[in-house]
Design a protein around this motif. Sequence first.
Motif, PDB file in Angstrom:
ATOM      1  N   GLY A 462     100.572 -41.098  19.886  1.00 14.32           N
ATOM      2  CA  GLY A 462     100.719 -42.415  20.459  1.00 14.32           C
ATOM      3  C   GLY A 462      99.706 -42.981  21.006  1.00 14.32           C
ATOM      4  O   GLY A 462      99.567 -44.602  21.005  1.00 14.32           O
ATOM      5  N   ILE A 463      98.748 -42.658  21.275  1.00  9.35           N
ATOM      6  CA  ILE A 463      96.916 -43.375  21.761  1.00  9.35           C
ATOM      7  C   ILE A 463      96.906 -44.140  20.684  1.00  9.35           C
ATOM      8  O   ILE A 463      96.416 -45.337  20.816  1.00  9.35           O
ATOM      9  N   TRP A 464      96.507 -43.452  19.455  1.00  9.19           N
ATOM     10  CA  TRP A 464      95.850 -44.317  18.477  1.00  9.19           C
ATOM     11  C   TRP A 464      96.615 -44.748  17.748  1.00  9.19           C
ATOM     12  O   TRP A 464      96.640 -46.099  17.427  1.00  9.19           O
ATOM     13  N   GLU A 465      98.085 -44.605  17.441  1.00 11.82           N
ATOM     14  CA  GLU A 465      99.465 -45.567  17.132  1.00 11.82           C
ATOM     15  C   GLU A 465      99.021 -46.910  18.085  1.00 11.82           C
ATOM     16  O   GLU A 465      99.346 -48.058  17.380  1.00 11.82           O
ATOM     17  N   ASP A 466      99.555 -46.829  19.058  1.00  9.98           N
ATOM     18  CA  ASP A 466      99.690 -47.481  19.826  1.00  9.98           C
ATOM     19  C   ASP A 466      98.895 -49.025  20.455  1.00  9.98           C
ATOM     20  O   ASP A 466      99.177 -49.650  21.136  1.00  9.98           O
ATOM     21  N   TRP A 467      97.762 -47.949  21.232  1.00  4.52           N
ATOM     22  CA  TRP A 467      96.665 -48.192  21.676  1.00  4.52           C
ATOM     23  C   TRP A 467      95.137 -49.270  21.315  1.00  4.52           C
ATOM     24  O   TRP A 467      94.922 -50.247  21.537  1.00  4.52           O
ATOM     25  N   LEU A 468      95.216 -47.862  20.011  1.00 10.22           N
ATOM     26  CA  LEU A 468      93.681 -47.784  19.817  1.00 10.22           C
ATOM     27  C   LEU A 468      93.814 -49.595  18.321  1.00 10.22           C
ATOM     28  O   LEU A 468      93.255 -49.779  18.577  1.00 10.22           O
ATOM     29  N   TYR A 469      95.039 -48.963  17.648  1.00  8.10           N
ATOM     30  CA  TYR A 469      95.345 -49.287  16.410  1.00  8.10           C
ATOM     31  C   TYR A 469      96.443 -50.565  16.228  1.00  8.10           C
ATOM     32  O   TYR A 469      96.803 -51.140  15.374  1.00  8.10           O
ATOM     33  N   GLY A 470      97.235 -50.116  17.338  1.00  3.89           N
ATOM     34  CA  GLY A 470      98.766 -51.595  17.530  1.00  3.89           C
ATOM     35  C   GLY A 470      98.921 -52.442  17.835  1.00  3.89           C
ATOM     36  O   GLY A 470      97.588 -52.974  18.188  1.00  3.89           O
ATOM     37  N   GLU A 471      99.614 -53.676  17.340  1.00  3.32           N
ATOM     38  CA  GLU A 471      99.569 -54.507  17.206  1.00  3.32           C
ATOM     39  C   GLU A 471     100.219 -55.041  18.636  1.00  3.32           C
ATOM     40  O   GLU A 471     101.372 -54.492  19.343  1.00  3.32           O
ATOM     41  N   GLY A 472     100.135 -55.723  19.373  1.00  2.00           N
ATOM     42  CA  GLY A 472     101.234 -56.070  21.107  1.00  2.00           C
ATOM     43  C   GLY A 472     100.312 -55.303  22.146  1.00  2.00           C
ATOM     44  O   GLY A 472      99.749 -54.399  21.681  1.00  2.00           O
ATOM     45  N   LYS A 473     101.347 -55.589  23.053  1.00  3.63           N
ATOM     46  CA  LYS A 473     100.843 -54.829  24.191  1.00  3.63           C
ATOM     47  C   LYS A 473     101.949 -53.329  24.426  1.00  3.63           C
ATOM     48  O   LYS A 473     102.786 -53.831  24.230  1.00  3.63           O
TER      49      LYS A 473
END
Length: 477
Positions: A462-473
């Motif tokens: 979840g960190i990699w997908e949402d915070w490191l590589y994810g678009e938006g907030k």
Amino acid sequence: MVSRAHRIAIVARTVRLVPALLVCALVGTACGGGVHGTPGGSGVRDPYFPKAGNGGYDVTHYGLRLDYDPDAHHLTGTATLTARATEALSAFNLDLLGLAVGKVTVGGETARWNRAGQELTVRPGEDLDRHETFRVTVHYSGAPETVTDPDGSQEGWLRTTDGALALGEPTGSTAWFPGNHHPSDKASYDLTVTVPRGLRAVSNGELLSERTARGRTTFVWRTAEPMASYLATLAIGDFGISRSTARDGLPVYTAVDPAEKEGSRAVLARIPEVLRWAERRFGPYPFSSTGAIVDRAADVGYALETQSRPVFPGAPDMTLLVHELAHQWYGDSVSPESWRDMWLNEGFATYVEWLWQEDHGGPSAQATFDAVYSGDHFDTEEAGEAIWEFPPAEPPSAARISDPPVYWRGAMVLHKIRQVVGDEAFGDILRGWAAAHRHGNADTADFTAYVEEQAPGKDFDGIWEDWLYGEGKPERA
């Protein structure tokens, strides 16, 4: 006439009786194994600066001899690079912007060369074998250029009120010496620079000697530890010099413009304190000297973590000092594999600011994270929203590799890791990462793999997908 195809068939039938080199001669083609060299690449395919760096060799040492006349704005230089060929080479490129080349030698023999933009292509008299160590010397001169970055900031050779300041992130080092100007190729440096008497020349590493003759002073500097070219600096001017020692006799050398002396004194005096704290947090200081260069704010528009001796635009405050000293571990010793990995520099240094505040009576890192997430940390709503414009590991262009998401959202990635693994394990990750890639290079994939190896059984997807590589907030949970 025997056809080429017939000849090849004859050779094939008799190959067991013919030595390998004779087969090559009969067929009329080159044998494998690097017998004949090919030109090295004119870049290393960096995703944002494709012409930065060059393929086919690895520089191990730069020997630079420079003479600068500030009044005439004229630089005369001789650069001797010691390098190892990583493939058989018939030619190789160096990066050099603007300055006129007078002569090039390889192994002491005159070499042919030509220019195309920042690319200086060198053709030695004889091909270089794979793994061969060679020396190339370039004699050059002219008026060094100020380079405008894609983001509009200026680097390269900056003329100042009383001299000059050379800064290189990301590509400005091409403006004052030829080389392999990409962070993935690090080397040691010896710099000898001559300037008018009364001025000082300050660079990275340690000052070996200083001598004056016939109205000019020559300074000799050495950086023994590997350094990326963008971290090399040279400041020429009327500086006040302070020499002291930190723990275990570590030399502290600061150069301060007289106009910034009073404002800088108290903060710079805390360099040893910051280093003691940082060593407890991140492991041994990675270099053989430390210090700072403080020039007039009007002469340079930003601070930069130049190796062992950060540059500041006017008197720094404690937060800025901590940030640039943190880079000595994260960015200078552990350098990015490409410019896409800038968050490994700036996200780390920003998070170190949060740790310093947490350990020195300020808000906790969690409180800072919360304020950044809500936008309360910033002076304007627009600034608070800017950190969500793109993921820190994927800036959209070269102009944005130093934008807010790289700093703030990069730091938030680290805090999310801390939340998952706990304080003790997170401290081990910070120290271990600095040790595992000390004086080397690493990319984002190296870091995520390292974290997962150090915390088996923990879920970081979840960190990699949402915070490191994810678009938006991302959602906070």
